[in-house]
Design a protein around this motif. Structure first.
Motif, PDB file in Angstrom:
ATOM      1  N   LEU A  82      46.356  57.124  34.027  1.00 56.68           N
ATOM      2  CA  LEU A  82      47.131  55.894  33.958  1.00 56.68           C
ATOM      3  C   LEU A  82      47.383  55.311  35.336  1.00 56.68           C
ATOM      4  O   LEU A  82      47.283  54.087  35.529  1.00 56.68           O
ATOM      5  N   VAL A  83      47.690  56.175  36.307  1.00 54.45           N
ATOM      6  CA  VAL A  83      48.077  55.714  37.638  1.00 54.45           C
ATOM      7  C   VAL A  83      46.917  55.052  38.373  1.00 54.45           C
ATOM      8  O   VAL A  83      47.061  53.951  38.932  1.00 54.45           O
ATOM      9  N   TRP A  84      45.742  55.684  38.380  1.00 54.21           N
ATOM     10  CA  TRP A  84      44.631  55.158  39.163  1.00 54.21           C
ATOM     11  C   TRP A  84      44.065  53.848  38.620  1.00 54.21           C
ATOM     12  O   TRP A  84      43.792  52.922  39.405  1.00 54.21           O
ATOM     13  N   PRO A  85      43.885  53.694  37.287  1.00 55.02           N
ATOM     14  CA  PRO A  85      43.486  52.365  36.794  1.00 55.02           C
ATOM     15  C   PRO A  85      44.525  51.290  37.114  1.00 55.02           C
ATOM     16  O   PRO A  85      44.167  50.152  37.429  1.00 55.02           O
ATOM     17  N   THR A  86      45.810  51.664  37.048  1.00 60.16           N
ATOM     18  CA  THR A  86      46.863  50.701  37.388  1.00 60.16           C
ATOM     19  C   THR A  86      46.762  50.291  38.848  1.00 60.16           C
ATOM     20  O   THR A  86      46.882  49.104  39.185  1.00 60.16           O
ATOM     21  N   ARG A  87      46.537  51.261  39.724  1.00 59.36           N
ATOM     22  CA  ARG A  87      46.393  50.952  41.147  1.00 59.36           C
ATOM     23  C   ARG A  87      45.186  50.047  41.395  1.00 59.36           C
ATOM     24  O   ARG A  87      45.252  49.118  42.218  1.00 59.36           O
ATOM     25  N   LEU A  88      44.091  50.314  40.681  1.00 56.79           N
ATOM     26  CA  LEU A  88      42.886  49.496  40.852  1.00 56.79           C
ATOM     27  C   LEU A  88      43.141  48.061  40.401  1.00 56.79           C
ATOM     28  O   LEU A  88      42.766  47.100  41.095  1.00 56.79           O
ATOM     29  N   ILE A  89      43.800  47.909  39.259  1.00 51.64           N
ATOM     30  CA  ILE A  89      44.111  46.569  38.758  1.00 51.64           C
ATOM     31  C   ILE A  89      45.031  45.834  39.729  1.00 51.64           C
ATOM     32  O   ILE A  89      44.833  44.648  40.031  1.00 51.64           O
ATOM     33  N   LEU A  90      46.043  46.541  40.240  1.00 56.69           N
ATOM     34  CA  LEU A  90      46.973  45.919  41.186  1.00 56.69           C
ATOM     35  C   LEU A  90      46.264  45.501  42.462  1.00 56.69           C
ATOM     36  O   LEU A  90      46.539  44.428  43.021  1.00 56.69           O
ATOM     37  N   LEU A  91      45.338  46.332  42.940  1.00 57.46           N
ATOM     38  CA  LEU A  91      44.583  45.998  44.148  1.00 57.46           C
ATOM     39  C   LEU A  91      43.755  44.734  43.921  1.00 57.46           C
ATOM     40  O   LEU A  91      43.718  43.838  44.779  1.00 57.46           O
ATOM     41  N   ILE A  92      43.115  44.648  42.756  1.00 59.09           N
ATOM     42  CA  ILE A  92      42.323  43.463  42.430  1.00 59.09           C
ATOM     43  C   ILE A  92      43.219  42.232  42.356  1.00 59.09           C
ATOM     44  O   ILE A  92      42.879  41.159  42.868  1.00 59.09           O
ATOM     45  N   MET A  93      44.397  42.393  41.735  1.00 59.20           N
ATOM     46  CA  MET A  93      45.318  41.267  41.618  1.00 59.20           C
ATOM     47  C   MET A  93      45.827  40.812  42.986  1.00 59.20           C
ATOM     48  O   MET A  93      45.969  39.616  43.238  1.00 59.20           O
ATOM     49  N   VAL A  94      46.099  41.768  43.867  1.00 57.34           N
ATOM     50  CA  VAL A  94      46.550  41.422  45.221  1.00 57.34           C
ATOM     51  C   VAL A  94      45.455  40.654  45.957  1.00 57.34           C
ATOM     52  O   VAL A  94      45.725  39.631  46.611  1.00 57.34           O
ATOM     53  N   ILE A  95      44.215  41.132  45.864  1.00 59.57           N
ATOM     54  CA  ILE A  95      43.101  40.457  46.530  1.00 59.57           C
ATOM     55  C   ILE A  95      42.927  39.038  45.988  1.00 59.57           C
ATOM     56  O   ILE A  95      42.757  38.076  46.751  1.00 59.57           O
ATOM     57  N   LEU A  96      42.971  38.896  44.657  1.00 58.34           N
ATOM     58  CA  LEU A  96      42.829  37.570  44.052  1.00 58.34           C
ATOM     59  C   LEU A  96      43.980  36.657  44.441  1.00 58.34           C
ATOM     60  O   LEU A  96      43.785  35.459  44.690  1.00 58.34           O
ATOM     61  N   HIS A  97      45.181  37.215  44.526  1.00 63.73           N
ATOM     62  CA  HIS A  97      46.360  36.414  44.886  1.00 63.73           C
ATOM     63  C   HIS A  97      46.243  35.919  46.325  1.00 63.73           C
ATOM     64  O   HIS A  97      46.504  34.739  46.610  1.00 63.73           O
ATOM     65  N   ILE A  98      45.843  36.805  47.223  1.00 64.18           N
ATOM     66  CA  ILE A  98      45.678  36.421  48.631  1.00 64.18           C
ATOM     67  C   ILE A  98      44.531  35.434  48.769  1.00 64.18           C
ATOM     68  O   ILE A  98      44.632  34.427  49.483  1.00 64.18           O
ATOM     69  N   TRP A  99      43.411  35.725  48.083  1.00 64.85           N
ATOM     70  CA  TRP A  99      42.238  34.846  48.159  1.00 64.85           C
ATOM     71  C   TRP A  99      42.578  33.439  47.701  1.00 64.85           C
ATOM     72  O   TRP A  99      42.253  32.446  48.375  1.00 64.85           O
ATOM     73  N   SER A 100      43.234  33.317  46.549  1.00 66.15           N
ATOM     74  CA  SER A 100      43.556  31.992  46.016  1.00 66.15           C
ATOM     75  C   SER A 100      44.540  31.262  46.917  1.00 66.15           C
ATOM     76  O   SER A 100      44.427  30.042  47.111  1.00 66.15           O
ATOM     77  N   SER A 101      45.507  31.983  47.491  1.00 69.46           N
ATOM     78  CA  SER A 101      46.480  31.328  48.371  1.00 69.46           C
ATOM     79  C   SER A 101      45.811  30.815  49.641  1.00 69.46           C
ATOM     80  O   SER A 101      46.119  29.713  50.109  1.00 69.46           O
ATOM     81  N   LEU A 102      44.884  31.599  50.191  1.00 69.07           N
ATOM     82  CA  LEU A 102      44.159  31.161  51.387  1.00 69.07           C
ATOM     83  C   LEU A 102      43.274  29.953  51.083  1.00 69.07           C
ATOM     84  O   LEU A 102      43.187  29.015  51.874  1.00 69.07           O
ATOM     85  N   GLN A 103      42.597  29.994  49.927  1.00 70.00           N
ATOM     86  CA  GLN A 103      41.751  28.876  49.534  1.00 70.00           C
ATOM     87  C   GLN A 103      42.570  27.600  49.361  1.00 70.00           C
ATOM     88  O   GLN A 103      42.150  26.516  49.794  1.00 70.00           O
ATOM     89  N   LEU A 104      43.725  27.712  48.743  1.00 66.11           N
ATOM     90  CA  LEU A 104      44.578  26.540  48.555  1.00 66.11           C
ATOM     91  C   LEU A 104      45.104  26.019  49.892  1.00 66.11           C
ATOM     92  O   LEU A 104      45.241  24.812  50.088  1.00 66.11           O
ATOM     93  N   ALA A 105      45.404  26.943  50.815  1.00 64.22           N
ATOM     94  CA  ALA A 105      45.866  26.524  52.140  1.00 64.22           C
ATOM     95  C   ALA A 105      44.777  25.757  52.871  1.00 64.22           C
ATOM     96  O   ALA A 105      45.042  24.751  53.544  1.00 64.22           O
ATOM     97  N   VAL A 106      43.522  26.219  52.735  1.00 65.40           N
ATOM     98  CA  VAL A 106      42.394  25.526  53.374  1.00 65.40           C
ATOM     99  C   VAL A 106      42.219  24.143  52.773  1.00 65.40           C
ATOM    100  O   VAL A 106      42.012  23.157  53.493  1.00 65.40           O
ATOM    101  N   LEU A 107      42.273  24.047  51.432  1.00 63.56           N
ATOM    102  CA  LEU A 107      42.137  22.748  50.780  1.00 63.56           C
ATOM    103  C   LEU A 107      43.242  21.794  51.203  1.00 63.56           C
ATOM    104  O   LEU A 107      43.009  20.602  51.421  1.00 63.56           O
ATOM    105  N   LYS A 108      44.453  22.326  51.331  1.00 65.84           N
ATOM    106  CA  LYS A 108      45.584  21.494  51.746  1.00 65.84           C
ATOM    107  C   LYS A 108      45.391  21.001  53.173  1.00 65.84           C
ATOM    108  O   LYS A 108      45.685  19.846  53.491  1.00 65.84           O
ATOM    109  N   SER A 109      44.880  21.877  54.037  1.00 66.47           N
ATOM    110  CA  SER A 109      44.636  21.498  55.430  1.00 66.47           C
ATOM    111  C   SER A 109      43.530  20.464  55.532  1.00 66.47           C
ATOM    112  O   SER A 109      43.622  19.515  56.318  1.00 66.47           O
ATOM    113  N   GLU A 110      42.477  20.628  54.728  1.00 62.76           N
ATOM    114  CA  GLU A 110      41.366  19.677  54.763  1.00 62.76           C
ATOM    115  C   GLU A 110      41.773  18.318  54.209  1.00 62.76           C
ATOM    116  O   GLU A 110      41.261  17.286  54.640  1.00 62.76           O
ATOM    117  N   ALA A 111      42.696  18.335  53.247  1.00 63.66           N
ATOM    118  CA  ALA A 111      43.145  17.076  52.658  1.00 63.66           C
ATOM    119  C   ALA A 111      43.966  16.247  53.640  1.00 63.66           C
ATOM    120  O   ALA A 111      43.966  15.023  53.591  1.00 63.66           O
TER     121      ALA A 111
END
Length: 240
Positions: free
Chosen positions: A78-107
């Motif tokens: 239970l613990v290791w799949p949860t950690r893997l999912i959380l890691l993926i979610m953290v990466i996606l959260h950071i990735w999307s926030s950076l992408q939105l920041a770039v779009l905002k800067s370009e706009a």
């Protein structure tokens, strides 16, 4: 088999390819990136709430809290799949926030002559820099209480004692409280932004949603900081 001169396998595969293309196009749009941030944010917020419920068991004594920690160690499936999912979610959260920041800067590459914050909250204006601080806190938090490399006393299989000894260090407790304040602000704005991302707005329900987001974020804030405060005030004693 040929269909109008096109192999049947190609016509069968075309809908699948078209679907993937639509998904990629959606992800490349601002609303797609906001959707990724919303889904990953909800997942992480759910984990934070579950983590808080587990942590509050420290008020029930060392046997209960160490038993809770021991149960988690004995459930690697239970613990290791949860950690893997959380890691993926953290990466996606950071990735999307950076992408939105770039779009905002370009706009608006030039920026404002006079910066105004009308219509935005303090939480929304600190979303981008509070994220990296929270990431640094999470890394230290794992080093301290999971791997025993945080510079505070650590004894394996004694989660209760490790938490007590860790929060007896004022700098650690203060850093923890500040991080929880930033997390609360981050959650308050993030939970409300999810409904904005989904295009939901209603004069009657929107204020209620904002109040609910505030209540959840405050509950998480006071729940987490109650532990270091109780330790520093010796409400939670060290069991020798």
């Amino acid at each position: 088999m040929m269909v109008f001169g096109i192999p049947h396998t190609m016509t069968a595969a075309a809908p699948g390819i078209a679907g993937r293309v639509r998904v990629l196009r959606f992800w490349s749009t601002p609303i797609g990136k906001k959707a990724v941030m919303a889904v990953s944010g909800v997942t992480l917020a759910g984990f934070v709430l579950a983590h808080l419920i587990g942590n509050l068991q420290i008020f029930l004594g060392p046997d209960q809290f160490n038993g809770y920690a021991r149960t988690l160690r004995h459930l690697p499936e239970l613990v290791w799949p949860t950690r893997l999912i959380l890691l993926i979610m953290v990466i996606l959260h950071i990735w999307s926030s950076l992408q939105l920041a770039v779009l905002k800067s370009e706009a608006r590459p030039q920026g404002y002559v006079k910066r105004k914050s009308a219509g935005s909250s303090y939480a929304s204006r600190t979303m981008y820099w509070s994220g990296p601080i929270l990431a640094a806190f999470i890394i230290y938090h794992l080093m301290q209480f999971t791997f025993g490399a945080g510079g505070t006393p650590y004894q394996e299989f004694d989660a209760y004692g490790n938490v007590i000894q860790g929060f007896r260090v004022p700098a650690v407790s203060i850093f923890y409280i500040i991080a929880m304040a930033l997390l609360s602000l981050h959650l308050r704005h993030g939970l409300w932004s999810i409904f904005q991302t989904l295009g939901f707005y209603h004069p009657r329900h929107t204020p209620r949603i904002k109040r609910l987001a505030s209540f959840i974020s405050l509950f998480i804030f006071f729940g987490f900081i109650s532990i270091p405060i109780a330790v520093m005030l010796h409400i939670i004693p060290v069991i020798v």
